[in-house]
Design a protein around this motif. Structure first.
Motif, PDB file in Angstrom:
ATOM      1  N   GLY A 134       6.728   3.311   6.753  1.00 50.67           N
ATOM      2  CA  GLY A 134       5.337   3.094   6.607  1.00 50.67           C
ATOM      3  C   GLY A 134       5.278   1.644   7.691  1.00 50.67           C
ATOM      4  N   ALA A 135       4.558   1.264   7.649  1.00 50.85           N
ATOM      5  CA  ALA A 135       4.026  -0.297   8.959  1.00 50.85           C
ATOM      6  C   ALA A 135       2.283  -0.346   8.229  1.00 50.85           C
ATOM      7  N   GLY A 136       1.410   0.319   7.299  1.00 43.73           N
ATOM      8  CA  GLY A 136      -0.097   0.228   7.762  1.00 43.73           C
ATOM      9  C   GLY A 136      -0.274  -0.767   6.681  1.00 43.73           C
ATOM     10  N   GLY A 137      -0.998  -1.315   6.134  1.00 41.31           N
ATOM     11  CA  GLY A 137      -1.476  -2.230   5.524  1.00 41.31           C
ATOM     12  C   GLY A 137      -0.800  -2.289   4.614  1.00 41.31           C
ATOM     13  N   ALA A 138      -0.911  -1.491   3.617  1.00 41.95           N
ATOM     14  CA  ALA A 138      -0.027  -1.378   2.044  1.00 41.95           C
ATOM     15  C   ALA A 138       1.432  -2.012   2.376  1.00 41.95           C
ATOM     16  N   ALA A 139       2.104  -1.414   3.332  1.00 45.86           N
ATOM     17  CA  ALA A 139       3.779  -1.400   4.325  1.00 45.86           C
ATOM     18  C   ALA A 139       3.151  -3.776   4.520  1.00 45.86           C
ATOM     19  N   SER A 157      10.897   1.831   8.953  1.00 45.17           N
ATOM     20  CA  SER A 157      10.671   2.713   9.756  1.00 45.17           C
ATOM     21  C   SER A 157       8.854   3.271   9.679  1.00 45.17           C
ATOM     22  N   ASN A 158       8.734   3.796  10.843  1.00 44.84           N
ATOM     23  CA  ASN A 158       7.547   4.382  11.061  1.00 44.84           C
ATOM     24  C   ASN A 158       7.293   4.806  12.079  1.00 44.84           C
ATOM     25  N   ARG A 159       6.045   6.027  11.844  1.00 48.34           N
ATOM     26  CA  ARG A 159       6.106   7.101  12.927  1.00 48.34           C
ATOM     27  C   ARG A 159       5.553   7.024  14.324  1.00 48.34           C
ATOM     28  N   THR A 160       4.405   5.406  14.344  1.00 43.18           N
ATOM     29  CA  THR A 160       4.210   4.690  15.484  1.00 43.18           C
ATOM     30  C   THR A 160       5.063   3.407  15.620  1.00 43.18           C
ATOM     31  N   LEU A 161       6.110   3.554  16.514  1.00 41.64           N
ATOM     32  CA  LEU A 161       7.303   2.541  16.744  1.00 41.64           C
ATOM     33  C   LEU A 161       6.886   1.049  17.067  1.00 41.64           C
ATOM     34  N   GLU A 162       5.356   1.251  17.765  1.00 46.01           N
ATOM     35  CA  GLU A 162       4.977  -0.092  18.163  1.00 46.01           C
ATOM     36  C   GLU A 162       4.750  -0.910  16.876  1.00 46.01           C
ATOM     37  N   LYS A 163       3.938  -0.107  15.569  1.00 43.45           N
ATOM     38  CA  LYS A 163       3.614  -0.578  14.525  1.00 43.45           C
ATOM     39  C   LYS A 163       4.575  -1.445  13.847  1.00 43.45           C
ATOM     40  N   ALA A 164       6.044  -0.417  13.742  1.00 42.30           N
ATOM     41  CA  ALA A 164       7.283  -1.462  12.749  1.00 42.30           C
ATOM     42  C   ALA A 164       7.587  -2.019  13.645  1.00 42.30           C
ATOM     43  N   ALA A 196       5.116   3.934   1.966  1.00 47.70           N
ATOM     44  CA  ALA A 196       4.500   3.209   2.492  1.00 47.70           C
ATOM     45  C   ALA A 196       3.246   4.161   3.102  1.00 47.70           C
ATOM     46  N   THR A 197       3.235   4.998   3.563  1.00 49.50           N
ATOM     47  CA  THR A 197       2.366   6.582   4.406  1.00 49.50           C
ATOM     48  C   THR A 197       1.745   6.845   3.693  1.00 49.50           C
ATOM     49  N   SER A 198       0.363   7.210   4.174  1.00 48.61           N
ATOM     50  CA  SER A 198      -0.259   8.377   3.421  1.00 48.61           C
ATOM     51  C   SER A 198       0.395   9.571   2.911  1.00 48.61           C
ATOM     52  N   LEU A 199       1.230  10.234   4.135  1.00 48.42           N
ATOM     53  CA  LEU A 199       1.784  11.390   3.073  1.00 48.42           C
ATOM     54  C   LEU A 199       1.879  11.765   1.925  1.00 48.42           C
ATOM     55  N   GLU A 222       6.599   4.856  -4.842  1.00 49.25           N
ATOM     56  CA  GLU A 222       5.770   5.977  -4.222  1.00 49.25           C
ATOM     57  C   GLU A 222       4.811   4.507  -3.540  1.00 49.25           C
ATOM     58  N   VAL A 223       3.600   4.990  -3.022  1.00 52.46           N
ATOM     59  CA  VAL A 223       2.265   4.436  -3.098  1.00 52.46           C
ATOM     60  C   VAL A 223       1.148   4.489  -3.702  1.00 52.46           C
ATOM     61  N   ILE A 224       1.303   6.069  -2.859  1.00 48.74           N
ATOM     62  CA  ILE A 224       0.494   7.302  -3.703  1.00 48.74           C
ATOM     63  C   ILE A 224      -0.057   7.409  -5.724  1.00 48.74           C
ATOM     64  N   SER A 245       6.896   5.618  -9.559  1.00 46.43           N
ATOM     65  CA  SER A 245       5.137   5.792  -9.240  1.00 46.43           C
ATOM     66  C   SER A 245       4.629   5.543  -8.511  1.00 46.43           C
ATOM     67  N   GLY A 246       3.287   5.725  -7.455  1.00 44.24           N
ATOM     68  CA  GLY A 246       2.529   4.700  -6.791  1.00 44.24           C
ATOM     69  C   GLY A 246       1.431   3.620  -8.296  1.00 44.24           C
ATOM     70  N   ILE A 247       1.626   4.563  -9.267  1.00 49.49           N
ATOM     71  CA  ILE A 247       0.322   4.379 -10.399  1.00 49.49           C
ATOM     72  C   ILE A 247       0.882   2.804 -10.606  1.00 49.49           C
ATOM     73  N   MET A 249       2.230   0.265  -9.554  1.00 46.29           N
ATOM     74  CA  MET A 249       1.151  -0.263  -8.366  1.00 46.29           C
ATOM     75  C   MET A 249      -0.099  -0.920  -8.787  1.00 46.29           C
ATOM     76  N   ILE A 250      -0.813   0.218  -9.122  1.00 43.20           N
ATOM     77  CA  ILE A 250      -2.309   0.370  -9.423  1.00 43.20           C
ATOM     78  C   ILE A 250      -2.714  -0.672 -11.010  1.00 43.20           C
ATOM     79  N   LYS A 251      -1.522  -0.257 -11.507  1.00 43.64           N
ATOM     80  CA  LYS A 251      -1.648  -0.514 -12.522  1.00 43.64           C
ATOM     81  C   LYS A 251      -0.913  -2.605 -12.956  1.00 43.64           C
ATOM     82  N   GLY A 252      -0.433  -3.106 -11.841  1.00 48.13           N
ATOM     83  CA  GLY A 252       0.356  -4.201 -11.920  1.00 48.13           C
ATOM     84  C   GLY A 252      -0.766  -4.792 -11.453  1.00 48.13           C
ATOM     85  N   GLN A 253      -1.754  -4.570  -9.895  1.00 42.47           N
ATOM     86  CA  GLN A 253      -2.478  -5.087  -9.256  1.00 42.47           C
ATOM     87  C   GLN A 253      -3.759  -5.307 -10.530  1.00 42.47           C
ATOM     88  N   VAL A 254      -4.326  -4.610 -11.598  1.00 40.02           N
ATOM     89  CA  VAL A 254      -4.887  -4.068 -12.345  1.00 40.02           C
ATOM     90  C   VAL A 254      -4.808  -5.591 -13.466  1.00 40.02           C
TER      91      VAL A 254
HETATM   92  P1  NDP Z   1      -2.937   2.612   6.543  1.00 38.95           P
HETATM   93  O1  NDP Z   1      -4.039   3.080   7.691  1.00 38.95           O
HETATM   94  O2  NDP Z   1      -3.131   0.725   6.969  1.00 38.95           O
HETATM   95  O3  NDP Z   1      -1.494   2.734   7.405  1.00 38.95           O
HETATM   96  C1  NDP Z   1      -1.112   4.564   7.287  1.00 38.95           C
HETATM   97  C2  NDP Z   1       0.871   4.916   7.462  1.00 38.95           C
HETATM   98  O4  NDP Z   1       0.786   6.656   7.577  1.00 38.95           O
HETATM   99  C3  NDP Z   1       1.303   3.921   8.727  1.00 38.95           C
HETATM  100  O5  NDP Z   1       2.171   3.749   8.637  1.00 38.95           O
HETATM  101  C4  NDP Z   1       0.855   5.398   9.525  1.00 38.95           C
HETATM  102  O6  NDP Z   1       1.601   5.812  10.598  1.00 38.95           O
HETATM  103  C5  NDP Z   1       1.232   6.720   8.211  1.00 38.95           C
HETATM  104  N1  NDP Z   1       1.134   7.561   8.697  1.00 38.95           N
HETATM  105  C6  NDP Z   1       0.022   8.193   8.528  1.00 38.95           C
HETATM  106  N2  NDP Z   1      -0.289   9.998   8.378  1.00 38.95           N
HETATM  107  C7  NDP Z   1       0.775   9.763   8.753  1.00 38.95           C
HETATM  108  C8  NDP Z   1       2.042  11.203   9.453  1.00 38.95           C
HETATM  109  N3  NDP Z   1       1.467  12.366   9.421  1.00 38.95           N
HETATM  110  N4  NDP Z   1       3.149  11.224   9.671  1.00 38.95           N
HETATM  111  C9  NDP Z   1       3.939  10.093   9.771  1.00 38.95           C
HETATM  112  N5  NDP Z   1       3.258   8.286   9.213  1.00 38.95           N
HETATM  113  C10 NDP Z   1       1.727   8.735   9.273  1.00 38.95           C
HETATM  114  O7  NDP Z   1      -3.339   3.111   5.353  1.00 38.95           O
HETATM  115  P2  NDP Z   1      -2.663   1.770   4.338  1.00 38.95           P
HETATM  116  O8  NDP Z   1      -1.606   1.219   4.165  1.00 38.95           O
HETATM  117  O9  NDP Z   1      -3.519   0.914   3.267  1.00 38.95           O
HETATM  118  O10 NDP Z   1      -2.131   3.059   3.224  1.00 38.95           O
HETATM  119  C11 NDP Z   1      -1.242   3.751   2.627  1.00 38.95           C
HETATM  120  C12 NDP Z   1      -1.065   4.782   2.061  1.00 38.95           C
HETATM  121  O11 NDP Z   1      -1.216   3.434   0.682  1.00 38.95           O
HETATM  122  C13 NDP Z   1      -2.615   5.006   1.218  1.00 38.95           C
HETATM  123  O12 NDP Z   1      -2.004   6.404   1.021  1.00 38.95           O
HETATM  124  C14 NDP Z   1      -3.151   4.306   0.574  1.00 38.95           C
HETATM  125  O13 NDP Z   1      -4.028   5.088  -0.908  1.00 38.95           O
HETATM  126  C15 NDP Z   1      -1.883   3.669  -0.346  1.00 38.95           C
HETATM  127  N6  NDP Z   1      -2.381   3.118  -1.190  1.00 38.95           N
HETATM  128  C16 NDP Z   1      -2.043   2.634  -2.244  1.00 38.95           C
HETATM  129  C17 NDP Z   1      -1.884   1.651  -3.429  1.00 38.95           C
HETATM  130  C18 NDP Z   1      -1.942   1.448  -4.654  1.00 38.95           C
HETATM  131  O14 NDP Z   1      -2.371   0.577  -5.460  1.00 38.95           O
HETATM  132  N7  NDP Z   1      -1.246   2.602  -5.248  1.00 38.95           N
HETATM  133  C19 NDP Z   1      -3.167  -0.214  -2.178  1.00 38.95           C
HETATM  134  C20 NDP Z   1      -2.543   0.554  -1.366  1.00 38.95           C
HETATM  135  C21 NDP Z   1      -2.146   1.710  -0.518  1.00 38.95           C
HETATM  136  P3  NDP Z   1       1.216   5.146  11.834  1.00 38.95           P
HETATM  137  O15 NDP Z   1       1.601   3.711  11.773  1.00 38.95           O
HETATM  138  O16 NDP Z   1       2.328   5.797  12.982  1.00 38.95           O
HETATM  139  O17 NDP Z   1       0.148   5.434  12.108  1.00 38.95           O
END
Ligand code: NDP
Length: 266
Positions: A134-139, A157-164, A196-199, A222-224, A245-247, A249-254
């Motif tokens: 994953g390469a979104g905000g959490a990553a 490693s990420n679905r969308t290569l450009e973001k990775a 770090a994906t939402s999967l 996990e982040v979830i 577990s992602g739980i 991460m929440i405890k650490g942040q809190v």
């Molecule tokens: P973003 O939307 O910024 O990023 C989502 C990521 O998931 C991207 O890398 C995206 O890939 C990937 N993704 C989404 N759907 C798919 C799919 N179908 N197949 C493959 N990859 C997929 O979200 P965040 O980074 O903000 O959050 C990600 C997760 O982290 C969420 O589930 C959120 O709840 C959790 N989180 C948990 C926290 C905690 O304290 N436990 C704190 C912050 C977030 P692509 O770039 O290709 O779209």
């Protein structure tokens, strides 16, 4: 429960939706255990109204700050009077604190909360190779915090290569010693692997990684947080992998947010 009095200082928590938020029930007992006269209250704020509500929050002087959850984390960047360098780097805020001069400063504890959660469970970070899926905000937030905590390398490693590639180049630009690559997840011996994906949020989601590639000696984090044990964690556990577990991460942040608020306002 928490006793709310006329003197109580308020910490908001803004988001949309907000009913599912776990922070108030976790942070209020922490404030109470520290004898701090502070209460965290959830505030349902639609994205379109953030700016208007911000002014109202600023004018409410017994409100000492607010936590920020989806969908406001990025928009808040532009509304803060000043930003902590980590928040500016990550491009998202998850705590706004009223400073002594009344201004609102934005902070970001996602990454450091994740690291604190790992440390609480004595999971090794120092000199470890990390595989970030994953390469979104959490990553992004976790990558910076893991480097700060001494990780040896991060492979992205990420679905969308450009973001990775973008995340990899930011990591390499800031911390030249790191190896950051893009591509499909290929776990290596001894790695700390992070979903770090939402999967995993929804039952019908595909797995972010083929569990057949996991071997003992690796750690899977996990982040979830909901469900606490995602299908991926459950498969990994069945293979004798250390899981996290992602739980946590929440405890650490809190914990970090409570420290940060109490340092100024208790
Ligand atoms: P973003 O939307 O910024 O990023 C989502 C990521 O998931 C991207 O890398 C995206 O890939 C990937 N993704 C989404 N759907 C798919 C799919 N179908 N197949 C493959 N990859 C997929 O979200 P965040 O980074 O903000 O959050 C990600 C997760 O982290 C969420 O589930 C959120 O709840 C959790 N989180 C948990 C926290 C905690 O304290 N436990 C704190 C912050 C977030 P692509 O770039 O290709 O779209």
């Amino acid at each position: 429960g928490v006793e709310v009095k006329g003197t109580t200082r308020l910490l908001g928590l803004i988001g949309d939706p907000i009913a599912q938020a776990k922070t108030p029930s976790v942070i209020n007992p922490i404030f109470a255990s520290r004898g701090a006269d502070i209460a965290c209250v959830p505030l349902q704020v639609p994205a379109a109204d953030l700016q208007k509500i911000w002014a109202g929050l600023k004018a409410t002087s017994n409100l000492i700050g607010f936590g920020i959850t989806l969908p406001h984390k990025q928009m808040a960047i532009d509304l803060c009077d000043s930003l902590d360098p980590v928040a500016a780097r990550v491009g998202a805020v998850n705590l706004v604190r009223r400073e002594r001069d009344g201004s609102f400063r934005g902070y970001q504890f996602d990454g450091r909360g994740f690291v604190r959660g790992l440390q609480a469970k004595r999971i090794t970070i120092k000199n470890r190779d990390v595989l970030m899926i994953g390469a979104g905000g959490a990553a992004v937030a976790m990558a910076f915090a893991l480097i700060e905590a001494g990780a040896k390398s991060i492979t992205v490693s990420n679905r969308t290569l450009e973001k990775a590639e973008a995340l990899a180049s930011v990591i390499n630009g800031d911390f030249g010693r790191l190896v950051a690559k893009a591509g499909s997840p290929r776990p290596q011996t001894g790695q700390l692997i992070i979903n770090a994906t939402s999967l995993g949020l929804n039952e019908t989601d595909a797995l972010p990684l083929d569990p057949g590639l996991l071997h003992p000696g690796m750690t899977l984090a996990e982040v979830i947080a909901q469900p606490e044990i995602t299908p991926l964690l459950s498969q990994a556990q069945a293979r004798g992998i250390e899981i996290h577990s992602g739980i946590h991460m929440i405890k650490g942040q809190v914990d970090l947010i409570a420290d940060h608020i109490c340092e100024l306002w208790s």
